[in-house]
Motif scaffolding. Structure first.
Motif, PDB file in Angstrom:
ATOM      1  N   UNK A 155       7.646  -7.055  -7.127  1.00 19.62           N
ATOM      2  CA  UNK A 155       6.588  -6.492  -7.148  1.00 19.62           C
ATOM      3  C   UNK A 155       6.355  -5.099  -8.132  1.00 19.62           C
ATOM      4  N   UNK A 156       5.089  -4.506  -7.913  1.00 14.14           N
ATOM      5  CA  UNK A 156       5.058  -3.199  -8.702  1.00 14.14           C
ATOM      6  C   UNK A 156       4.194  -2.124  -7.749  1.00 14.14           C
ATOM      7  N   UNK A 157       4.453  -1.040  -7.702  1.00 14.72           N
ATOM      8  CA  UNK A 157       3.694  -0.142  -6.960  1.00 14.72           C
ATOM      9  C   UNK A 157       2.549  -0.059  -7.375  1.00 14.72           C
ATOM     10  N   UNK A 158       1.179  -0.116  -6.617  1.00 21.31           N
ATOM     11  CA  UNK A 158      -0.050   0.122  -6.908  1.00 21.31           C
ATOM     12  C   UNK A 158      -0.276   1.538  -6.756  1.00 21.31           C
ATOM     13  N   UNK A 159      -1.667   1.940  -7.041  1.00 16.42           N
ATOM     14  CA  UNK A 159      -2.045   3.391  -6.763  1.00 16.42           C
ATOM     15  C   UNK A 159      -1.798   4.017  -5.604  1.00 16.42           C
ATOM     16  N   UNK A 160      -1.663   3.063  -4.426  1.00 12.60           N
ATOM     17  CA  UNK A 160      -1.074   3.903  -3.169  1.00 12.60           C
ATOM     18  C   UNK A 160       0.286   3.940  -2.844  1.00 12.60           C
ATOM     19  N   UNK A 161       1.020   3.539  -3.998  1.00 11.30           N
ATOM     20  CA  UNK A 161       2.347   3.658  -4.167  1.00 11.30           C
ATOM     21  C   UNK A 161       3.177   2.957  -3.012  1.00 11.30           C
ATOM     22  N   UNK A 162       2.404   1.720  -2.631  1.00 15.36           N
ATOM     23  CA  UNK A 162       3.235   0.656  -2.057  1.00 15.36           C
ATOM     24  C   UNK A 162       3.361  -0.368  -2.928  1.00 15.36           C
ATOM     25  N   UNK A 163       4.467  -1.040  -2.762  1.00 21.86           N
ATOM     26  CA  UNK A 163       4.862  -2.448  -3.769  1.00 21.86           C
ATOM     27  C   UNK A 163       3.863  -3.302  -3.486  1.00 21.86           C
TER      28      UNK A 163
END
Ligand code: B12
Ligand code: SF4
Length: 343
Positions: A155-163
């Motif tokens: 996965x990739x970290x979103x704006x909220x810094x969760x994957x």
């Protein structure tokens, strides 16, 4: 070639039994076999990264301290049940976080046992808590699961810094197993981010911890969401110590706050929010209701969390305090100490 042993040791029954059997020399781990045992153990997805991956350079000293000789990371994903995480009832969401963490630790424990029995040196740091509190308030985690998952391609970290996992969205917890052998093939980072940049997470965070550009005010998050963990607990104890008597203490801390702290100590600690995860529509399994009716999705998922009457914990004169007071006049805003690094 085995060492020549002193006679007493060579004649020991254990040594004779071991010397009599074919010796097992574990080699490169086959990625397909490893994936199969991880899924069978209870993981919902898994991928692998090399300890030499330059994107994970910051982890090396920490994982080598935990398991000297670590060569590979096994990155595990366990799905969470979405409507539990979205619930305004904190007991429901917290139970989901804790139960998913247990499922993840149980899966990791099974995988470690299987690899150990196959002759590998292998270790599973806890997926969430407990962590290394003798290092608090420094780096209390043994391995940072997010960068490992990202480097492995989960996965990739979103704006909220969760994957955000491409299929399961951000309704996942992450775990990492360390093993002393190379894996036959490692993952590659995704070539796109599942984050839609819809900024619902920015709108949902009651203390404004998530910036529109992805800056993250971890202290604002920590002071509110982790009110009943670590520093928040210390502040609660400080308040007891500072109170003149029982009446004074109960004028500073409500009955509900004390009962909540009791619940955190007796069961597992209550997160106060996690609203950023709750509202995120990203991921193939998650996105459809959002695509069908974006306003309807916000009314169903975002609004109840915004409307919920609750106490928000903030530091004095902080951006979080200003945000909470401006955006949530119907929520009680309580100024507290971080409980970290003196007063
Ligand atoms: C430290 C930590 C936190 C800290 C800091 C969060 C952060 N972004 O790093 C706090 C307490 C705020 C936190 C909150 C939450 N967390 Co947390 N947390 C961790 C932990 C232990 C390490 C995170 C990490 O790798 N940080 C370092 C780098 C990689 O993170 P970063 O985002 O690039 O950088 C930030 C931090 O370094 C932070 N920072 C800078 N200086 C300092 C100093 C200190 C002392 C701290 C604490 C942070 C900090 O600011 C940077 C900029 O954003 C992991 C478990 C683990 N062992 O990996 C779980 C983990 C990241 N958390 C998780 C979750 C679910 C949460 C919460 C939703 C908790 C909840 N249930 O309510 C919230 C979400 C907040 C958010 N939007 O990020 C999950 C994420 C799953 C996913 N899908 O990605 C993890 C992976 C746990 C798990 N096993 O699944 N968390
Ligand atoms: S809520 Fe929207 S902006 Fe935030 S992480 Fe999810 S998709 Fe990205």
């Amino acid at each position: 070639m085995a060492d020549k042993l002193p006679a007493r040791l060579a004649e020991h029954p254990t040594v004779r039994k071991v010397r009599a059997r074919a010796s097992r020399k574990p080699g490169v781990l086959d990625a397909d076999w490893l994936r199969e045992i991880c899924l069978a153990a209870g993981a919902d997805d898994v991928a692998f990264a090399s300890v030499d991956n330059p994107a994970l350079a910051s982890e090396v000293e920490h994982v080598q301290a935990a398991l000297p000789g670590t060569k590979s990371y096994i990155s595990l994903v366990v799905k969470m049940n979405r409507d539990n995480v979205r619930s305004t009832a904190r007991s429901v969401a917290n139970q989901e976080f804790h139960r998913s963490g247990e499922v993840l630790n149980e899966a990791a424990h099974r995988i470690v046992r299987q690899l150990q029995d196959a002759g590998y040196r292998v270790l599973n740091p806890s997926a969430t808590f407990p962590m290394e509190m003798d290092r608090f308030p420094g780096r209390i985690w043994v391995v940072a699961h997010k960068p490992v998952a990202v480097a492995s391609g989960l996965g990739v970290m979103g704006i909220h810094r969760n994957v955000i996992h491409p299929k399961f969205g951000n309704f996942i917890l992450l775990g990492t197993i360390l093993v002393d052998a190379p894996v036959s093939s490692y993952g590659e980072p995704l070539d796109y981010s599942p984050c839609l940049e819809c900024k619902l997470c920015v709108a949902a965070c009651p203390v404004g911890a998530i910036g529109k550009n992805g800056e993250f005010d971890w202290q604002a998050c920590s002071v509110h969401n982790y009110r009943e963990f670590m520093g928040g607990f210390t502040d609660w104890v400080q308040t007891i110590a500072d109170s003149a008597d029982g009446d004074d203490f109960r004028s500073r801390v409500s009955d509900s706050e004390n009962a909540s702290m009791w619940q955190s100590l007796s069961f597992k600690p209550n997160y106060k929010a996690a609203y950023c995860l709750a509202v995120c529509p990203a991921g193939e399994d998650v996105i459809e209701p959002y695509l069908d009716d974006r306003k309807g999705f916000m009314d169903l998922v975002l609004k109840p969390l915004q409307d919920k009457k609750e106490t928000l914990y903030v530091l004095p004169n902080s951006a979080a305090k200003a945000h909470a007071e401006r955006r949530y006049p119907h929520k009680r805003v309580k100024v507290v100490d971080s409980g970290v690094g003196g007063r």
